[in-house]
Motif scaffolding. Structure first.
Motif, PDB file in Angstrom:
ATOM      1  N   ASN A   1      -7.606 -25.761  23.859  1.00 43.03           N
ATOM      2  CA  ASN A   1      -6.848 -26.004  22.624  1.00 43.03           C
ATOM      3  C   ASN A   1      -6.630 -24.725  21.821  1.00 43.03           C
ATOM      4  O   ASN A   1      -5.632 -24.582  21.117  1.00 43.03           O
ATOM      5  CB  ASN A   1      -7.501 -27.089  21.763  1.00 43.03           C
ATOM      6  CG  ASN A   1      -8.941 -26.812  21.433  1.00 43.03           C
ATOM      7  OD1 ASN A   1      -9.618 -26.041  22.120  1.00 43.03           O
ATOM      8  ND2 ASN A   1      -9.437 -27.447  20.383  1.00 43.03           N
ATOM      9  N   LEU A   2      -7.548 -23.745  21.939  1.00 43.92           N
ATOM     10  CA  LEU A   2      -7.341 -22.471  21.250  1.00 43.92           C
ATOM     11  C   LEU A   2      -6.189 -21.691  21.890  1.00 43.92           C
ATOM     12  O   LEU A   2      -5.423 -21.013  21.191  1.00 43.92           O
ATOM     13  CB  LEU A   2      -8.617 -21.633  21.284  1.00 43.92           C
ATOM     14  CG  LEU A   2      -9.860 -22.214  20.604  1.00 43.92           C
ATOM     15  CD1 LEU A   2     -10.997 -21.208  20.629  1.00 43.92           C
ATOM     16  CD2 LEU A   2      -9.557 -22.655  19.181  1.00 43.92           C
ATOM     17  N   ILE A   3      -6.060 -21.784  23.217  1.00 41.45           N
ATOM     18  CA  ILE A   3      -4.945 -21.112  23.894  1.00 41.45           C
ATOM     19  C   ILE A   3      -3.625 -21.795  23.538  1.00 41.45           C
ATOM     20  O   ILE A   3      -2.620 -21.133  23.252  1.00 41.45           O
ATOM     21  CB  ILE A   3      -5.167 -21.095  25.420  1.00 41.45           C
ATOM     22  CG1 ILE A   3      -6.405 -20.282  25.765  1.00 41.45           C
ATOM     23  CG2 ILE A   3      -3.941 -20.532  26.140  1.00 41.45           C
ATOM     24  CD1 ILE A   3      -6.732 -20.240  27.251  1.00 41.45           C
ATOM     25  N   ILE A   4      -3.625 -23.119  23.513  1.00 36.90           N
ATOM     26  CA  ILE A   4      -2.410 -23.849  23.143  1.00 36.90           C
ATOM     27  C   ILE A   4      -1.981 -23.490  21.724  1.00 36.90           C
ATOM     28  O   ILE A   4      -0.806 -23.200  21.460  1.00 36.90           O
ATOM     29  CB  ILE A   4      -2.631 -25.369  23.280  1.00 36.90           C
ATOM     30  CG1 ILE A   4      -2.799 -25.743  24.754  1.00 36.90           C
ATOM     31  CG2 ILE A   4      -1.482 -26.148  22.655  1.00 36.90           C
ATOM     32  CD1 ILE A   4      -3.206 -27.190  24.983  1.00 36.90           C
ATOM     33  N   ASP A   5      -2.938 -23.462  20.786  1.00 34.04           N
ATOM     34  CA  ASP A   5      -2.603 -23.154  19.392  1.00 34.04           C
ATOM     35  C   ASP A   5      -2.239 -21.691  19.193  1.00 34.04           C
ATOM     36  O   ASP A   5      -1.591 -21.343  18.198  1.00 34.04           O
ATOM     37  CB  ASP A   5      -3.773 -23.528  18.481  1.00 34.04           C
ATOM     38  CG  ASP A   5      -3.991 -25.032  18.401  1.00 34.04           C
ATOM     39  OD1 ASP A   5      -3.091 -25.781  18.832  1.00 34.04           O
ATOM     40  OD2 ASP A   5      -5.059 -25.462  17.924  1.00 34.04           O
TER      41      ASP A   5
ATOM     42  N   GLU B   1       5.392 -14.595  28.185  1.00 30.53           N
ATOM     43  CA  GLU B   1       4.243 -13.898  27.615  1.00 30.53           C
ATOM     44  C   GLU B   1       3.327 -14.910  26.946  1.00 30.53           C
ATOM     45  O   GLU B   1       3.776 -15.728  26.148  1.00 30.53           O
ATOM     46  CB  GLU B   1       4.733 -12.857  26.596  1.00 30.53           C
ATOM     47  CG  GLU B   1       3.661 -11.901  26.120  1.00 30.53           C
ATOM     48  CD  GLU B   1       4.233 -10.823  25.212  1.00 30.53           C
ATOM     49  OE1 GLU B   1       4.433  -9.698  25.687  1.00 30.53           O
ATOM     50  OE2 GLU B   1       4.485 -11.129  24.023  1.00 30.53           O
ATOM     51  N   ILE B   2       2.044 -14.851  27.286  1.00 29.02           N
ATOM     52  CA  ILE B   2       1.044 -15.778  26.749  1.00 29.02           C
ATOM     53  C   ILE B   2      -0.049 -14.978  26.060  1.00 29.02           C
ATOM     54  O   ILE B   2      -0.490 -13.941  26.555  1.00 29.02           O
ATOM     55  CB  ILE B   2       0.423 -16.631  27.874  1.00 29.02           C
ATOM     56  CG1 ILE B   2       1.492 -17.445  28.607  1.00 29.02           C
ATOM     57  CG2 ILE B   2      -0.670 -17.552  27.324  1.00 29.02           C
ATOM     58  CD1 ILE B   2       2.152 -18.506  27.759  1.00 29.02           C
ATOM     59  N   GLN B   3      -0.501 -15.487  24.915  1.00 36.32           N
ATOM     60  CA  GLN B   3      -1.603 -14.853  24.193  1.00 36.32           C
ATOM     61  C   GLN B   3      -2.919 -15.551  24.521  1.00 36.32           C
ATOM     62  O   GLN B   3      -3.022 -16.780  24.427  1.00 36.32           O
ATOM     63  CB  GLN B   3      -1.338 -14.905  22.691  1.00 36.32           C
ATOM     64  CG  GLN B   3      -0.061 -14.197  22.274  1.00 36.32           C
ATOM     65  CD  GLN B   3      -0.201 -13.529  20.923  1.00 36.32           C
ATOM     66  OE1 GLN B   3      -0.978 -12.597  20.754  1.00 36.32           O
ATOM     67  NE2 GLN B   3       0.550 -14.012  19.955  1.00 36.32           N
ATOM     68  N   ILE B   4      -3.913 -14.761  24.900  1.00 39.98           N
ATOM     69  CA  ILE B   4      -5.256 -15.277  25.163  1.00 39.98           C
ATOM     70  C   ILE B   4      -6.151 -14.846  24.001  1.00 39.98           C
ATOM     71  O   ILE B   4      -6.384 -13.648  23.794  1.00 39.98           O
ATOM     72  CB  ILE B   4      -5.820 -14.727  26.487  1.00 39.98           C
ATOM     73  CG1 ILE B   4      -4.880 -15.052  27.655  1.00 39.98           C
ATOM     74  CG2 ILE B   4      -7.213 -15.292  26.733  1.00 39.98           C
ATOM     75  CD1 ILE B   4      -4.697 -16.525  27.931  1.00 39.98           C
ATOM     76  N   PRO B   5      -6.669 -15.797  23.212  1.00 40.61           N
ATOM     77  CA  PRO B   5      -7.498 -15.425  22.053  1.00 40.61           C
ATOM     78  C   PRO B   5      -8.872 -14.932  22.462  1.00 40.61           C
ATOM     79  O   PRO B   5      -9.400 -15.293  23.521  1.00 40.61           O
ATOM     80  CB  PRO B   5      -7.589 -16.735  21.271  1.00 40.61           C
ATOM     81  CG  PRO B   5      -7.432 -17.806  22.311  1.00 40.61           C
ATOM     82  CD  PRO B   5      -6.483 -17.253  23.329  1.00 40.61           C
TER      83      PRO B   5
END
Length: 395
Positions: A23-27, A42-46
């Motif tokens: 859910n942190l990756i989705i948000d 492009e995807i952000q990984i927290p």
């Protein structure tokens, strides 16, 4: 950390690969459809940053990934144009770096500019947070909110209503930073798993209500108001005792909750470094912003961080709901601070919040001594208030 989608990838796979809650990756990627990833997106990984690494003799992706407790595919993902079987000594590759400790030193004179640096840093590493501007100070500085979580319970915490109580801001930011690290690393704080809090609570943080005043205490008067501020301060260049905003109005005496009573008994009848409630309620942009912010969001509870006294106040004219007593008992238990229901003081933000919404409101007086409290108390105050911070989420 930004990565590029390959064929067959999914957000669920990234969650497993980097051991970060899905859910942190989705948000962190609100404009991405999780069920329809496209190659090249492009995807952000927290919770990660990218570290540039120079290849040494004997290095392999498998050896480097094992040293970081990650799968080799994590390195393949970050180095899609490199042949892992033909690493060249001296070439530079990307390595994922998990953030496990706070990246910034907050035990410092914490100005508005310090806050801006921290907000930028936090948003880069934890892109699932939101940074919103809720208003502006007299001098046009943004009053900002950090929003964390997606749950139905709305909790608001603010700091630095009073300029010389600026230590409340870096302490609150340290609490936020460690909460975010606990989320991305799936580790407990004081034995508590915090991921359910993210799912159940929408946490709102306003770390610096009075940015002009804080900068005045720490940096001296701005050129455009130097003469006016010096006059209010009786010609003194020592602003360490200044509590008000830049116009000499005490922002925590600005609210229509028996404001007239407070106005009559205050000695200050004109702009002053402290205690002048203004010529009417809600004349100052900072106070107005916080009132409108509360009305728009209808928070379930509110905590205002002040200094000093190692106590907290939670009642106003009998208008506080019964649950306030339950929460106050828990705050007292986890912090050691003294719980005080009523105090002979009005027109504060906590007073108005209780009066306006009939919801639990708290003024938390951090630390003990003479304001501004010294940074030598930082660690002790942090440990004391950490329990209150956590209890505000689980109560």
């Amino acid at each position: 950390m930004k990565i590029i989608v390959r064929s067959g990838d999914s957000l669920w796979y990234y969650s497993q690969l980097f051991m970060v809650p899905l859910n942190l990756i989705i948000d962190s990627n609100p404009n991405i459809n999780p069920s329809a990833l496209q190659i090249g997106q492009e995807i952000q990984i927290p919770g990660f940053s990218i570290e540039r690494y120079t290849v040494k003799r004997g290095d392999t992706f498998w050896k480097l990934s094992a040293g970081r407790h990650l799968s080799a595919d994590a390195l393949l993902l970050l180095n899609q144009n490199i042949n892992p079987n033909q690493l060249v000594i001296g070439s530079v590759i990307n390595l994922p770096k998990r953030m496990i400790t706070p990246s910034l030193n907050r035990r410092m004179n914490y100005t508005f500019e310090s806050l801006q640096t921290d907000l930028t840093s936090l948003k880069e590493v934890f892109p699932f947070i939101q940074i919103n501007t809720i208003g502006n100070s007299v001098l046009g500085k943004p009053i900002q909110e950090i929003k964390i979580g997606t749950g139905p319970k709305k909790v608001q915490i603010n700091a630095s209503f009073h300029a010389n109580e600026w230590i409340t801001t870096p302490i609150l930011m340290a609490l936020v930073n460690n909460y975010l690290l606990a989320l991305t690393n799936m580790r407990p704080i004081r034995g508590l798993n915090v991921l359910p809090y993210y799912q159940n609570v929408s946490l709102s943080i306003v770390p610096m209500v009075n940015p002009d005043g804080v900068n005045l205490v720490l940096k001296g008067p701005p050129a455009e108001m130097s003469e006016q501020v010096l006059q209010i301060n009786n010609g003194s260049t020592d602003f360490s005792g200044w509590k008000a905003n830049i116009r000499g109005v005490d922002l925590n005496n600005q609210y229509p909750a028996k404001w007239e009573v407070e106005k009559e008994r205050k000695e200050e009848k004109s702009p002053a470094p402290r205690d002048f409630p203004g010529t009417a309620p809600l004349t100052e942009p900072e106070a107005i912003a916080m009132a409108e912010f509360a009305r728009e969001n209808q928070f379930d509870r509110m905590l205002a961080f002040h200094t000093q006294g190692e106590e907290f106040y939670w009642g106003y004219e009998g208008l506080e709901p019964p649950e306030s007593q339950v929460i106050a008992d828990e705050f007292e238990r986890v912090s050691g601070y003294t719980s005080v229901q009523y105090i002979d003081s009005f027109a504060g933000y906590k007073d108005w919040f209780i009066q306006e919404f009939r919801k639990p409101g708290f003024t938390i007086e951090l630390g003990k001594g003479i304001n501004p409290l010294p940074l030598s108390q930082f660690d002790e105050i942090y440990e004391e208030v950490l329990g209150i911070f956590l209890a505000s989420l689980y109560m």
